[in-house]
Write a protein that holds these residues in place. Sequence first.
Motif, PDB file in Angstrom:
ATOM      1  N   GLU A 210       0.839  -1.184   0.000  1.00  0.00           N
ATOM      2  CA  GLU A 210       0.000   0.000   0.000  1.00  0.00           C
ATOM      3  C   GLU A 210       0.879   1.242   0.000  1.00  0.00           C
ATOM      4  N   GLU A 280      -5.182   0.233   5.905  1.00  0.00           N
ATOM      5  CA  GLU A 280      -5.371  -1.111   6.447  1.00  0.00           C
ATOM      6  C   GLU A 280      -6.794  -1.617   6.214  1.00  0.00           C
ATOM      7  N   ARG A 283      -7.011  -2.693   2.695  1.00  0.00           N
ATOM      8  CA  ARG A 283      -6.321  -3.982   2.534  1.00  0.00           C
ATOM      9  C   ARG A 283      -7.205  -5.122   2.992  1.00  0.00           C
ATOM     10  N   ASP A 287      -8.914  -8.107   0.702  1.00  0.00           N
ATOM     11  CA  ASP A 287      -8.645  -9.509   1.032  1.00  0.00           C
ATOM     12  C   ASP A 287      -9.953 -10.294   1.150  1.00  0.00           C
TER      13      ASP A 287
END
Length: 345
Positions: A210, A280, A283, A287
């Motif tokens: 990232e 985060e 992310r 996922d």
Amino acid sequence: MPYSVKIMPNSSVSALRGPHVVALVYDGLCTFEFGVAYEIFGLPRPEMGDHWYRFSACGIESGPLRAAGGLLVQVDQGLELLEDADLIIVPGWRGIALPVPAPLVAALQAANSRGARVMSLCSGVAVLAAAGLLAGRKATTHWRYVDSIAARYPDVAVDADVLYVDEGAVLTAAGSAAAIDLCLHVVRRDFGPEAANSVARRLVVPPHREGGQAQYIETPVPREREGARLGPLLEWMRQRLDEEQPIRLLAMRAGMSVRTFQRRFEATTGMSPGEWLMTERLRLARDLLEKNAMISLDDVAVASGFGSLATMRHHFRARLAVSPSDYRKRFATVKRVGSALSPLR
């Protein structure tokens, strides 16, 4: 006496049926970027099956050619190889302001016109710009070259704060290590996250980083003591991304005043606490979208801390230029033919 390296035609090309990747070789070759291209697209990977990439090297001029590190390189194939390429990689360039040979420009334009993707790594952006392939497009390169490219090619929207740019048929990477990020992105785009993760594990690198290259520009190395103090807090934050994390609570857990915490957090991570949390959460959402096709978009939004699908959709579009549903369609499924991977379409 320079060492001599002869790049032979890749014997695996005839045995594989996947996209044909051709990396350019030139006098003054940037060996790191070329090595990245070969490592990801040319290294034998029998576990991927016979639909994996075919890799070739193409000399843009007669050799032997000089390469960084005192090597002499000889390549058996020339620009005619680009006529069969699905993806052409420009692994750096010998000088950001040095001219690009007219035959190479014509070959790249012809390949791109018939549908081949063209990709530059680091200073290779100069070749794509000289060929007119970046006109009216967004692109990136190493932060040292941004001003030079922007001045020479004002019709190119150069972004200095990203690791790579994917414009579909034309892709550009920032500094040398960002070449790995872009190449893994292409694998992810072609074969899905499972394949990209497998390649990343072989490389011992994260499958996706990232942030942008701004964090590498004149940024002081954080003191080891601060990293040690904030490390447990960062892990605590990661475990509670679905919860509110007000800055006063974070500062209290770190045993600092709010102002001191903000300053030291940014020195350690290169981002503000809010930006770090957003990164985060993105992310985690990505996922979940990739690995669990059954979970609803609303549940993904809640689990990753966005609270609502509307908020998650806003941040996906702002940061990734794609909606969560389109992201899932692109990356959540890996097609297989027998035991072999097939490129996603």
